[in-house]
Design an enzyme around this catalytic site. Structure first.
Site, mmCIF file in Angstrom:
data_model
loop_
_atom_site.group_PDB
_atom_site.id
_atom_site.type_symbol
_atom_site.label_atom_id
_atom_site.label_comp_id
_atom_site.label_asym_id
_atom_site.label_seq_id
_atom_site.Cartn_x
_atom_site.Cartn_y
_atom_site.Cartn_z
ATOM 1 N N ALA A 24 18.132 13.850 -40.449
ATOM 2 C CA ALA A 24 18.402 12.936 -41.563
ATOM 3 C C ALA A 24 18.472 13.753 -42.861
ATOM 4 O O ALA A 24 17.808 13.452 -43.852
ATOM 5 C CB ALA A 24 17.346 11.837 -41.655
ATOM 6 N N HIS A 29 17.130 19.201 -48.151
ATOM 7 C CA HIS A 29 17.337 20.121 -47.022
ATOM 8 C C HIS A 29 18.457 21.109 -47.331
ATOM 9 O O HIS A 29 18.386 22.281 -46.951
ATOM 10 C CB HIS A 29 17.710 19.341 -45.753
ATOM 11 C CG HIS A 29 16.630 18.437 -45.248
ATOM 12 N ND1 HIS A 29 16.706 17.065 -45.340
ATOM 13 C CD2 HIS A 29 15.439 18.710 -44.651
ATOM 14 C CE1 HIS A 29 15.618 16.532 -44.804
ATOM 15 N NE2 HIS A 29 14.834 17.498 -44.390
ATOM 16 N N ASP A 147 6.513 18.944 -49.547
ATOM 17 C CA ASP A 147 5.374 18.762 -48.633
ATOM 18 C C ASP A 147 4.405 19.913 -48.905
ATOM 19 O O ASP A 147 4.289 20.847 -48.107
ATOM 20 C CB ASP A 147 5.855 18.777 -47.185
ATOM 21 C CG ASP A 147 6.811 17.634 -46.908
ATOM 22 O OD1 ASP A 147 6.359 16.500 -46.753
ATOM 23 O OD2 ASP A 147 8.032 17.880 -46.898
HETATM 24 O O1 PAF Z 1 8.717 18.652 -42.939
HETATM 25 C C1 PAF Z 1 9.185 18.243 -41.841
HETATM 26 O O2 PAF Z 1 10.330 17.792 -41.757
HETATM 27 C C2 PAF Z 1 8.337 18.342 -40.578
HETATM 28 O O3 PAF Z 1 6.999 18.090 -40.887
HETATM 29 C C3 PAF Z 1 8.505 19.677 -39.828
HETATM 30 C C4 PAF Z 1 8.036 20.852 -40.673
HETATM 31 C C5 PAF Z 1 9.960 19.862 -39.440
HETATM 32 C C6 PAF Z 1 7.661 19.672 -38.549
HETATM 33 O O4 PAF Z 1 8.051 18.665 -37.674
#
Ligand code: PAF
Length: 277
Positions: A24, A29, A147
């Site tokens: 997604a 990203h 995060d």
């Molecule tokens: O940040 C995320 O999208 C997830 O926590 C990760 C690092 C891909 C682990 O599943």
């Protein structure tokens, strides 16, 4: 552009730059993949897409978590990625789905943060990230500061396990009005989205206060429009431990928030400066 589901189909089995995601993909990203491509220097940039069941508790949004592989592949290619790796649950967890990771990094357990509300979460993240590291054997991996606790958990895990992987962080990408990019923003209605802006307002309001108490109160005041606040705190940015009410100027501070807005649990964080820091 290659899309592979089997690790032995990865073009170079070791030494690439990994961007772990749950798919997604959004502009946040894209920034991670672009950064990976910028530092790759000839190494393949591998974007993993795996909606990791171990980081969702029963009743959380695993089933409705957005999935858009075709779009993810196009976005990866446009951002300079070379491979999308989409392992199956069986590939990730060949012996069945575990529920614990040991040793869990200490920074995962800081009082009042994610662990207090989602005790399964960092077990799941470490299980998935460690497995991805073992499968892909990257030389570097890129994570977002959005995060922030996860970033510190992964760094500590790599250190604890003496893994030779550079953990690279990329600043949070925001919409024009300040909302941090998140795959879960798409759960928000128009009015919920405007309530969600109070997270960014709260992070900014913490600045310029004399004490931690004042700064945390200012954050809570700004968060009035959200449905529930899990935490809105200021911590030592290196350890996420609580700090003195009037910390030494040398202590780097980070404000961290988790709040429920309609159907979405949102998190955000930012560097904070008090009057004397
Ligand atoms: O940040 C995320 O999208 C997830 O926590 C990760 C690092 C891909 C682990 O599943």
């Amino acid at each position: 552009m290659q899309v592979v589901t089997q690790v032995d189909a990865l073009p170079v089995h070791a030494g690439g730059v990994l961007v772990p995601t749950m798919g997604a993909l959004h502009a946040g990203h894209t920034a991670l993949i672009q950064h990976a491509a910028a530092i790759a220097d000839g190494r393949p940039v591998i974007v993993s897409v795996f909606v990791n069941p171990t980081q969702f508790a029963p009743g959380e949004d695993l089933d409705r978590y957005p999935r858009s592989l075709e779009r993810d592949v196009a976005m990866t290619e446009a951002a300079g990625g070379t491979v999308v790796f989409t392992p199956s649950v069986k590939t990730m967890y060949p012996d069945g789905i575990p529920d614990r990771f040991a040793p869990l990094p200490k920074v995962a357990r800081r009082p009042g943060l994610e662990d207090a509300h989602r005790p399964h979460f960092f077990h799941g993240v470490c299980l998935a990230v460690k497995r991805l590291f073992d499968l892909v054997q990257p030389s570097a991996a890129v994570f977002g500061e959005k995060d922030y606790q996860q970033l510190l958990v992964v760094r500590e895990m790599v250190h604890l396990l003496a893994m030779n992987i550079e953990i690279v962080s990329v600043p949070t990408v925001r919409e024009d009005d300040g909302l941090a990019m998140s795959s879960r923003n798409r759960y928000l209605s128009t009015s919920e989205r405007s309530s969600a802006l109070s997270l960014w307002a709260a992070l900014r309001a913490a600045n310029g206060k004399a004490t931690i108490t004042e700064a945390e109160q200012a954050m809570m005041d700004e968060l009035a429009p959200v449905d529930a606040v899990d935490y809105a705190v200021i911590r030592d940015a290196r350890t996420l431990l609580p700090v003195d009410d009037e910390p030494e100027p040398s202590v780097p501070l980070r404000a961290l928030i988790a709040a429920q807005v309609g159907p979405a649990r949102l998190i955000d964080n930012q560097v904070v400066r008090l009057t004397n820091t």
